[in-house]
Structures are given as structure tokens and as C-alpha cells.
Write a protein that holds these residues in place. Sequence first.
Motif, mmCIF file in Angstrom:
data_model
loop_
_atom_site.group_PDB
_atom_site.id
_atom_site.type_symbol
_atom_site.label_atom_id
_atom_site.label_comp_id
_atom_site.label_asym_id
_atom_site.label_seq_id
_atom_site.Cartn_x
_atom_site.Cartn_y
_atom_site.Cartn_z
ATOM 1 N N TRP A 46 18.810 61.586 61.309
ATOM 2 C CA TRP A 46 17.947 61.771 60.151
ATOM 3 C C TRP A 46 18.287 63.099 59.494
ATOM 4 C CZ3 TRP A 46 12.794 59.387 59.185
ATOM 5 C CH2 TRP A 46 12.633 58.177 59.881
ATOM 6 N N PHE A 47 18.320 63.100 58.156
ATOM 7 C CA PHE A 47 18.629 64.305 57.392
ATOM 8 C C PHE A 47 17.521 64.555 56.374
ATOM 9 C CE2 PHE A 47 22.632 62.745 58.897
ATOM 10 C CZ PHE A 47 23.394 63.873 59.155
ATOM 11 N N TYR A 48 17.206 65.817 56.168
ATOM 12 C CA TYR A 48 16.273 66.209 55.106
ATOM 13 C C TYR A 48 16.952 67.295 54.287
ATOM 14 C CZ TYR A 48 12.154 67.879 52.636
ATOM 15 O OH TYR A 48 11.270 68.235 51.656
ATOM 16 N N MET A 49 17.092 67.042 52.999
ATOM 17 C CA MET A 49 17.766 67.953 52.071
ATOM 18 C C MET A 49 19.164 68.315 52.580
ATOM 19 S SD MET A 49 14.521 70.227 50.790
ATOM 20 C CE MET A 49 15.426 70.942 49.418
ATOM 21 N N GLY A 54 16.465 68.430 63.385
ATOM 22 C CA GLY A 54 16.795 68.740 64.776
ATOM 23 C C GLY A 54 15.700 68.442 65.780
ATOM 24 N N ARG A 55 14.473 68.344 65.328
ATOM 25 C CA ARG A 55 13.371 68.103 66.253
ATOM 26 C C ARG A 55 13.168 66.599 66.434
ATOM 27 N NH1 ARG A 55 8.384 70.533 64.171
ATOM 28 N NH2 ARG A 55 7.541 69.668 66.099
ATOM 29 N N ASN A 60 10.827 60.993 65.600
ATOM 30 C CA ASN A 60 10.040 59.906 66.191
ATOM 31 C C ASN A 60 8.751 59.680 65.404
ATOM 32 O OD1 ASN A 60 12.026 59.887 68.118
ATOM 33 N ND2 ASN A 60 10.743 60.659 69.762
ATOM 34 N N LEU A 61 8.131 60.774 64.984
ATOM 35 C CA LEU A 61 6.895 60.700 64.221
ATOM 36 C C LEU A 61 7.129 59.983 62.884
ATOM 37 C CD1 LEU A 61 3.961 61.755 64.528
ATOM 38 C CD2 LEU A 61 4.679 63.750 63.225
#
Length: 189
Positions: A46-49, A54-55, A60-61
Motif C-alpha cells: 500500500w502506498f500513500y502519496m 510502513g505500519r 490492515n485497518l
Amino acid sequence: MSKQGFDLGKASQAISQTGEGIPPLEKWNPDFCGDIDMRIARDGRWFYMGTPIGRQAMVNLFSRVLWLEEGRYFLKTPVEKVGIEVEDAPFLFTQLEQAEGESGPELIFVSTTGDRITAGPEQRLWVETCPQSGEPSPYLEVRFGMKGLIHRNLFYQLVEMAEPCAVDGREVLAIESCGERFILGALDD
């Protein structure tokens, strides 16, 4: 993609307040707040911006509030719905457990986000073949119309477990789970 005031920390806090397990997304009808720069790569990251998240607990959330609607993926809470990009499938299955159930053998797939899906009448398993490369891509139904990609190493395990059989006059490799037969590929191609 526009962020429209999206705050990753606030979103994760709001999602965590929905409790454990998968919330009742099908009952929520929030306003669409725009697309955000979040992407799920084919390899399950998963990537954000543009930066990997990393968490694992946060990934999962967020996976618990994934929603598929008219071919588009969203993160959905009771108060907002934001669009995200998914390269192939939003879930990646990397582990396999076997059990004996009421209908015989059960194959339980575990995703990188902790989802445990038992292949059977409710959660179908199928293989798509890339027309250009001929490479197989095995998938498993997850929830809300979404699918998960079965990791290549896990697919090789399934092939090792599979039995040859005839289906519609063709020799195929198939596995069984919860009384259902799933075809992994043809032997006569």
C-alpha cells in the motif's frame, strides 16, 4: 487526484472506532469526498502519496473499509468515501492452511492483511490467463465483490496438491475445498 482535506491519521482513528472485524459497509452511504493519492500495488503493498505505508496495522485497518462500487475502489467510513487506485486486486494471499470440514477438505487462504478466506461455494477460486504472456493469475473472492490475488508460490503449492480429472471432455488440474471443485488449468493446452 485530489486530497480534499483527507487526513491519514484521522481516517485511521475513525476506522478504528468502528470496532473489530469488517464493519457493515453495505449499510453506509456517505458522500463521495474525492480521490486520494493511495494505491495498492499488485504485490500487495500500500502506498500513500507515493510512499509505502510502513505500519502493517494501518494497512490492515484500511483493508477493513475497502469497498468496490461500479468498478472503482474506495475507502468507506460512515461519514466519507474516498477513491483509491488498485493495480490488480486489493488483497494478496500468501499463506495456505488445510483443514477437514463437514464437506471434506477445506483450503483456507490467509492474506497479507490477515483476512482468512475458505475457498468454497461462497468464495470461489479461479484462474485467469494473460492473453499476451500466457501467465496464469489465480484469484479468490473475498467480500463485497472484491477479489484477492493468490501469490505465485502459493499457486505452485496448489498445483502440487491438484489432481488431474476430466471436465467437459478436457483433462484439467483441479483442487477441492468445501465440496467444490476448482480448476487450476488445462493439461492438454
